[in-house]
Design a protein around this motif. Structure first.
Motif, PDB file in Angstrom:
ATOM      1  N   VAL A  57       0.840  -1.208   0.000  1.00  7.97           N
ATOM      2  CA  VAL A  57       0.000   0.000   0.000  1.00  7.97           C
ATOM      3  C   VAL A  57       0.873   1.256   0.000  1.00  7.97           C
ATOM      4  CG1 VAL A  57      -1.647   1.341   1.360  1.00  7.97           C
ATOM      5  CG2 VAL A  57      -1.962  -1.130   1.095  1.00  7.97           C
ATOM      6  N   LEU A  58       1.903   1.266   0.835  1.00 10.89           N
ATOM      7  CA  LEU A  58       2.787   2.428   0.921  1.00 10.89           C
ATOM      8  C   LEU A  58       3.572   2.635  -0.376  1.00 10.89           C
ATOM      9  CD1 LEU A  58       4.117   1.865   4.550  1.00 10.89           C
ATOM     10  CD2 LEU A  58       2.649   3.746   3.794  1.00 10.89           C
ATOM     11  N   THR A  59       4.065   1.542  -0.956  1.00  5.33           N
ATOM     12  CA  THR A  59       4.857   1.647  -2.188  1.00  5.33           C
ATOM     13  C   THR A  59       3.987   2.011  -3.381  1.00  5.33           C
ATOM     14  OG1 THR A  59       6.440   0.032  -1.339  1.00  5.33           O
ATOM     15  CG2 THR A  59       6.461   0.429  -3.711  1.00  5.33           C
ATOM     16  N   PHE A  60       2.745   1.521  -3.396  1.00 11.21           N
ATOM     17  CA  PHE A  60       1.865   1.810  -4.542  1.00 11.21           C
ATOM     18  C   PHE A  60       1.600   3.306  -4.661  1.00 11.21           C
ATOM     19  CE2 PHE A  60      -2.247   2.230  -6.697  1.00 11.21           C
ATOM     20  CZ  PHE A  60      -1.960   1.528  -7.863  1.00 11.21           C
ATOM     21  N   GLY A  61       1.499   3.977  -3.522  1.00  7.88           N
ATOM     22  CA  GLY A  61       1.306   5.429  -3.565  1.00  7.88           C
ATOM     23  C   GLY A  61       2.480   6.117  -4.246  1.00  7.88           C
ATOM     24  N   ASP A  62       3.715   5.683  -3.926  1.00 11.39           N
ATOM     25  CA  ASP A  62       4.903   6.248  -4.572  1.00 11.39           C
ATOM     26  C   ASP A  62       4.935   5.910  -6.055  1.00 11.39           C
ATOM     27  OD1 ASP A  62       5.768   7.272  -2.155  1.00 11.39           O
ATOM     28  OD2 ASP A  62       7.008   5.527  -1.677  1.00 11.39           O
ATOM     29  N   PHE A  63       4.581   4.650  -6.390  1.00 14.03           N
ATOM     30  CA  PHE A  63       4.577   4.223  -7.792  1.00 14.03           C
ATOM     31  C   PHE A  63       3.558   5.020  -8.602  1.00 14.03           C
ATOM     32  CE2 PHE A  63       2.699   1.375 -11.047  1.00 14.03           C
ATOM     33  CZ  PHE A  63       3.807   1.244 -11.870  1.00 14.03           C
ATOM     34  N   ASN A  64       2.404   5.264  -8.001  1.00  9.87           N
ATOM     35  CA  ASN A  64       1.340   5.991  -8.686  1.00  9.87           C
ATOM     36  C   ASN A  64       1.744   7.429  -8.992  1.00  9.87           C
ATOM     37  OD1 ASN A  64      -1.126   5.265  -9.733  1.00  9.87           O
ATOM     38  ND2 ASN A  64      -2.290   6.257  -8.116  1.00  9.87           N
ATOM     39  N   SER A  82      12.342   1.316  -9.096  1.00  7.72           N
ATOM     40  CA  SER A  82      12.420   0.696  -7.771  1.00  7.72           C
ATOM     41  C   SER A  82      11.035   0.352  -7.245  1.00  7.72           C
ATOM     42  CB  SER A  82      13.149   1.619  -6.791  1.00  7.72           C
ATOM     43  OG  SER A  82      12.419   2.797  -6.547  1.00  7.72           O
ATOM     44  N   ASN A  83      10.068   1.228  -7.463  1.00  8.09           N
ATOM     45  CA  ASN A  83       8.720   0.981  -6.937  1.00  8.09           C
ATOM     46  C   ASN A  83       8.038  -0.183  -7.644  1.00  8.09           C
ATOM     47  OD1 ASN A  83       8.748   3.052  -4.980  1.00  8.09           O
ATOM     48  ND2 ASN A  83       8.312   4.579  -6.540  1.00  8.09           N
ATOM     49  N   LEU A  84       8.239  -0.296  -8.966  1.00  4.41           N
ATOM     50  CA  LEU A  84       7.640  -1.424  -9.696  1.00  4.41           C
ATOM     51  C   LEU A  84       8.276  -2.741  -9.262  1.00  4.41           C
ATOM     52  CD1 LEU A  84       5.636  -2.313 -11.888  1.00  4.41           C
ATOM     53  CD2 LEU A  84       7.434  -1.965 -13.592  1.00  4.41           C
ATOM     54  N   LEU A  85       9.592  -2.753  -9.123  1.00  8.37           N
ATOM     55  CA  LEU A  85      10.269  -3.976  -8.674  1.00  8.37           C
ATOM     56  C   LEU A  85       9.862  -4.350  -7.256  1.00  8.37           C
ATOM     57  CD1 LEU A  85      13.874  -3.440 -10.092  1.00  8.37           C
ATOM     58  CD2 LEU A  85      12.235  -5.176 -10.813  1.00  8.37           C
ATOM     59  N   LYS A  86       9.688  -3.359  -6.394  1.00  6.27           N
ATOM     60  CA  LYS A  86       9.253  -3.643  -5.020  1.00  6.27           C
ATOM     61  C   LYS A  86       7.857  -4.255  -5.005  1.00  6.27           C
ATOM     62  CE  LYS A  86      11.928  -0.058  -2.632  1.00  6.27           C
ATOM     63  NZ  LYS A  86      11.849   1.228  -1.912  1.00  6.27           N
ATOM     64  N   LEU A  87       6.965  -3.751  -5.834  1.00  8.71           N
ATOM     65  CA  LEU A  87       5.593  -4.292  -5.866  1.00  8.71           C
ATOM     66  C   LEU A  87       5.610  -5.771  -6.249  1.00  8.71           C
ATOM     67  CD1 LEU A  87       3.643  -1.304  -7.484  1.00  8.71           C
ATOM     68  CD2 LEU A  87       3.462  -2.126  -5.131  1.00  8.71           C
ATOM     69  N   PHE A  88       6.440  -6.132  -7.218  1.00  8.70           N
ATOM     70  CA  PHE A  88       6.520  -7.551  -7.593  1.00  8.70           C
ATOM     71  C   PHE A  88       7.283  -8.365  -6.547  1.00  8.70           C
ATOM     72  CE2 PHE A  88       5.135  -6.077 -11.759  1.00  8.70           C
ATOM     73  CZ  PHE A  88       4.256  -7.091 -12.104  1.00  8.70           C
ATOM     74  N   THR A  89       8.178  -7.723  -5.819  1.00  2.49           N
ATOM     75  CA  THR A  89       8.830  -8.400  -4.698  1.00  2.49           C
ATOM     76  C   THR A  89       7.812  -8.769  -3.633  1.00  2.49           C
ATOM     77  OG1 THR A  89      10.924  -7.237  -5.076  1.00  2.49           O
ATOM     78  CG2 THR A  89      10.574  -8.160  -2.882  1.00  2.49           C
ATOM     79  N   TYR A  90       6.879  -7.852  -3.353  1.00  2.00           N
ATOM     80  CA  TYR A  90       5.829  -8.137  -2.372  1.00  2.00           C
ATOM     81  C   TYR A  90       4.951  -9.294  -2.847  1.00  2.00           C
ATOM     82  CZ  TYR A  90       7.079  -3.340  -0.988  1.00  2.00           C
ATOM     83  OH  TYR A  90       7.754  -2.208  -0.622  1.00  2.00           O
ATOM     84  N   VAL A  91       4.616  -9.294  -4.134  1.00  3.40           N
ATOM     85  CA  VAL A  91       3.811 -10.389  -4.688  1.00  3.40           C
ATOM     86  C   VAL A  91       4.540 -11.720  -4.495  1.00  3.40           C
ATOM     87  CG1 VAL A  91       2.879 -11.382  -6.823  1.00  3.40           C
ATOM     88  CG2 VAL A  91       2.595  -8.942  -6.370  1.00  3.40           C
ATOM     89  N   ALA A  92       5.848 -11.715  -4.805  1.00  3.29           N
ATOM     90  CA  ALA A  92       6.638 -12.946  -4.702  1.00  3.29           C
ATOM     91  C   ALA A  92       6.702 -13.447  -3.265  1.00  3.29           C
ATOM     92  CB  ALA A  92       8.043 -12.711  -5.250  1.00  3.29           C
ATOM     93  N   VAL A  93       6.963 -12.549  -2.319  1.00  5.93           N
ATOM     94  CA  VAL A  93       7.085 -12.967  -0.913  1.00  5.93           C
ATOM     95  C   VAL A  93       5.727 -13.414  -0.364  1.00  5.93           C
ATOM     96  CG1 VAL A  93       7.649 -12.194   1.418  1.00  5.93           C
ATOM     97  CG2 VAL A  93       9.107 -11.527  -0.495  1.00  5.93           C
TER      98      VAL A  93
END
Length: 501
Positions: A57-64, A82-93
């Motif tokens: 949720v926090l990263t999506f705001g930055d990505f948006n 960085s924000n797009l890669l982090k979002l997929f990192t969250y999906v993976a974890v």
């Protein structure tokens, strides 16, 4: 003391809200888990998932927002890549935690006074990956790398009474320490040549000619060696098959999934952003690594009967395609191919992670207490036992093989197109030939599931959340292959905006 003499410190914490939240959440979960026993450990699982969702949720705001923001005196950056890669990192974890819940429970990995170690260490490994992805200084990148690595070393050795896991942990720790030493030595040489650890300052110094080129190239060699280890690229791949096979499957997925996104990020930060003036040198190194990875990964995988070991060699081959994209960005002085090449490599990394998540998820679905579904022979007759999940596994194997219309085909096509744009058609042909060889061992798994008689006919008991997640994982691989434009476009836009910043 006169405070006016002190340098101004950048204390903007907004770009690191997700990291701060995760650090607090992981520490709190560790304390809460102390008071949980037995079946109540499900609380640790749900809290860990909530922590990942909170970060998203926090990263999506930055990505948006699409903005690029620096903090900690330029050592940390929040940008579209960085924000797009982090979002997929969250999906993976998150998917790893869902797929692993029954597996770690059956194997007693949640027992004892600190049974929540698996979840807490997974969260700290994710924190290290987030720091790696957003590092804008070689120091912050290295700190993130060590946080991730130390957490993963502990996870591999989590089953202390299991000889195979202990052996895998020793191999991973010793070789990982060696690779970290290589990278740190390379960083120290680059610091000695440029006088800075901040990536923009290094780029400016190297481009101006002020830095000694010989020292820079020596530092580059050591740094690329360390990064190749984290990617699992040949000839620095020797740890991957043994560690993948020896680790508990849940930990294997933590090793083979999200860390590859962080490894791609540090290749972008330390090579593309820090040393663009040495692109000719590091592209030649990546070319050798890519061809060796494609050859060794695909040829050696054919001889494997253990599915986890086969997927380890598959990872080596898939990283070869990622490296092909990374070495196709600059042709002479022409940088026009950079966005297409690097976005293709990024898309390929994301594709690999999503497909690998599902593959190891199916392995854990078939495993049960006292039985590891690690051999290819263990998948005999899955088409009759569970047609739907046999179909999901078929989709995942086809994607890894690059069969259209799966997501993996689009990833390979995008990389090959970027390579062909450089004029290196021979290299694209070599990659296609090795992919055709690799198709054999993926199709062997499909043949085993659908055409061999089942040895084990016991019913497959799977938690509902795992069944739903695996189904969505398989559907996503197909949909993102049929309609690749949105994700490919997001990768391209993220790379373009990052390169401009």
């Amino acid at each position: 003391m006169n405070n006016t003499l002190l340098p101004a410190v950048d204390t903007n914490l907004v770009p690191v809200y997700a990291e701060i939240f995760l650090l607090i959440a992981a520490s709190a979960i560790l304390l809460i888990d102390l008071y949980l026993k037995g079946s109540r450990r499900n609380v640790t699982y749900y809290l860990s998932l909530l922590a990942v969702v909170g970060c998203a949720v926090l990263t999506f705001g930055d990505f948006n927002s699409g903005a690029t923001v620096y903090t900690f005196n330029g050592m940390y950056v929040s940008d579209p890549m960085s924000n797009l890669l982090k979002l997929f990192t969250y999906v993976a974890v998150a998917l790893t935690l869902v797929y692993s819940r029954q597996y770690v429970t059956d194997r007693g990995m949640l027992s004892g006074n600190l049974g929540g170690e698996f979840y807490v260490l997974a969260l700290f490994a994710m924190l290290g990956q987030m720091i790696m992805i957003s590092g804008n200084s070689m120091l912050s990148v290295y700190l993130g790398l060590e946080l991730m690595s130390l957490s993963l070393y502990a996870l591999v050795a989590l089953r202390r009474d299991h000889a195979t896991s202990t052996e895998a942990a020793m191999k991973y720790f010793i070789l990982g320490a060696l690779a970290s030493g290589f990278m740190l030595y390379g960083i120290s040489m680059i610091y000695g040549a440029t006088g800075s650890l901040n990536i923009p300052d290094i780029a400016a110094s190297a481009a101006s000619g002020a830095a000694d080129p010989t020292i820079l190239v020596f530092g580059l060699v050591f740094m690329v060696s360390g990064m190749a280890f984290k990617l699992g690229a040949a000839p620095f791949h020797m740890w991957a098959p043994d560690v993948y096979q020896g680790s508990p499957t849940a930990v294997t997925l933590l090793l083979g999934g999200a860390p590859k996104l962080a490894a791609f990020a540090i290749v972008m930060r330390l090579l593309v952003e820090a040393l663009p003036s040495l692109a000719y040198d590091w592209q030649q190194m990546l070319l050798v690594l890519a061809v060796l990875s494609l050859a060794i990964g695909n040829l050696t995988a054919i001889a494997q009967t253990n599915l986890k070991r086969m997927l380890a060699y598959s990872t080596i081959a898939q990283m070869g395609f990622v490296l092909l994209g990374m070495m196709a960005g600059v042709v002479g002085d022409d940088t026009s191919n950079m966005p297409a090449a690097y976005s293709a490599a990024m898309y390929s990394s994301i594709t690999y992670v999503l497909t690998t998540l599902g593959s190891f998820g199916i392995i854990m679905m078939l495993a049960r207490a006292g039985f590891e579904a690690e051999q290819i022979a263990d998948f005999k007759g899955l088409g009759r036992r569970s047609p739907w999940f046999a179909l999901v596994m078929t989709v995942l194997m086809f994607s890894l093989a690059g069969v259209p219309p799966m997501m993996g085909f689009m990833a390979k096509w995008a990389v090959l197109q970027a390579v062909a744009n450089t004029g290196a058609v021979w290299l694209a042909v070599v990659a296609v030939m090795f992919s055709l060889i690799g198709a054999f061992y993926y199709l062997r798994v499909v043949k085993t599931m659908w055409f061999d008689e089942a040895v084990d006919t016991s019913p497959i008991v799977t938690p509902t959340d795992m069944r739903v997640a695996l189904s969505l994982n398989g559907v996503a691989v197909v949909v993102l292959g049929l309609i690749p434009g949105a994700l490919l476009g997001a990768c391209l836009q993220a790379i373009e905006m990052t390169l401009r910043s």
